[in-house]
Design an enzyme around this catalytic site. Structure first.
Site, PDB file in Angstrom:
ATOM      1  N   VAL A  45       0.604  -1.162  -0.090  1.00 53.71           N
ATOM      2  CA  VAL A  45      -0.125   0.037   0.032  1.00 53.71           C
ATOM      3  C   VAL A  45       1.083   1.119   0.018  1.00 53.71           C
ATOM      4  O   VAL A  45       0.265   2.127  -1.171  1.00 53.71           O
ATOM      5  CB  VAL A  45      -1.035   0.332   0.984  1.00 53.71           C
ATOM      6  CG1 VAL A  45      -1.683   1.680   1.115  1.00 53.71           C
ATOM      7  CG2 VAL A  45      -1.671  -0.613   0.779  1.00 53.71           C
ATOM      8  N   CYS A  46       2.361   0.945   0.900  1.00 53.68           N
ATOM      9  CA  CYS A  46       2.490   2.572   0.939  1.00 53.68           C
ATOM     10  C   CYS A  46       3.418   2.726  -0.606  1.00 53.68           C
ATOM     11  O   CYS A  46       3.712   3.855  -1.204  1.00 53.68           O
ATOM     12  CB  CYS A  46       3.696   2.657   1.875  1.00 53.68           C
ATOM     13  SG  CYS A  46       2.966   2.027   3.513  1.00 53.68           S
ATOM     14  N   THR A  47       4.297   1.709  -1.107  1.00 53.66           N
ATOM     15  CA  THR A  47       4.842   1.851  -2.193  1.00 53.66           C
ATOM     16  C   THR A  47       3.906   2.001  -3.580  1.00 53.66           C
ATOM     17  O   THR A  47       4.229   3.507  -4.488  1.00 53.66           O
ATOM     18  CB  THR A  47       5.193   0.723  -2.592  1.00 53.66           C
ATOM     19  OG1 THR A  47       6.667   0.376  -1.889  1.00 53.66           O
ATOM     20  CG2 THR A  47       5.619   0.237  -4.244  1.00 53.66           C
ATOM     21  N   LEU A  50       3.376   5.966  -2.725  1.00 53.17           N
ATOM     22  CA  LEU A  50       4.105   6.945  -2.905  1.00 53.17           C
ATOM     23  C   LEU A  50       4.215   6.628  -4.417  1.00 53.17           C
ATOM     24  O   LEU A  50       4.504   8.403  -4.929  1.00 53.17           O
ATOM     25  CB  LEU A  50       5.291   6.559  -1.824  1.00 53.17           C
ATOM     26  CG  LEU A  50       5.102   6.777  -1.018  1.00 53.17           C
ATOM     27  CD1 LEU A  50       6.638   6.221  -0.234  1.00 53.17           C
ATOM     28  CD2 LEU A  50       5.403   8.072  -0.363  1.00 53.17           C
TER      29      LEU A  50
END
Length: 152
Positions: A45-47, A50
């Protein structure tokens, strides 16, 4: 609990993925800041979040706005993450003292040892004008940031 809109944003000194020290005060009087906390580099999710910011970068890094993304990962991890994904905005390390800035903004998960997904829109005077906080598995909507920035 995350700090609320109308509150003076806590200043900080953090190193970016290149080892340079940045502060929130560096932008006071010059640019609005999108301060984005995320749990972990390289996680799905973070990738995704971002990379979405990277793909819409002109909305978040320009003459009026600076994007600052913060995690509790080490600067070395952030450098590899940044190079791998082609991020051209600062990834700031809240690694040591571990989570100090995340705690100051009320978005540190003590049990997991990382920041949750908190975003703060900070005006040129250093006042928080908009915020959203999501749990670890819940991605944020970038269109909300654009709407909040237009309202400044």
């Amino acid at each position: 609990m995350a700090i609320e809109p109308g509150t003076k944003a806590p200043d900080f000194r953090l190193r970016n993925q290149h080892g340079q020290t940045l502060t929130l005060a560096d932008h006071r009087g010059g640019k609005n800041v999108v301060l984005l906390f995320y749990p972990f580099a390289f996680s799905g999710v973070c990738t995704g979040e971002l990379c979405a910011l990277r793909d819409a970068l002109p909305s978040f890094v320009n003459d009026d706005v600076q994007l600052l993304a913060v995690s509790c990962d080490s600067p070395f991890t952030l450098r590899v993450f940044s190079e791998q994904e082609g991020f051209e905005y600062p990834l700031l390390s809240d690694f040591w003292p571990h989570g100090e800035v995340s705690r100051a903004y009320g978005v540190f998960d003590e049990e997991k040892g990382c920041a949750v997904r908190g975003t703060f829109i900070i005006d040129r005077e250093g006042v928080i004008r908009w915020t959203v906080v999501n749990g670890l598995p819940d991605a944020r909507d970038l269109n909300d940031y654009v709407t909040a920035l237009r309202a400044l």
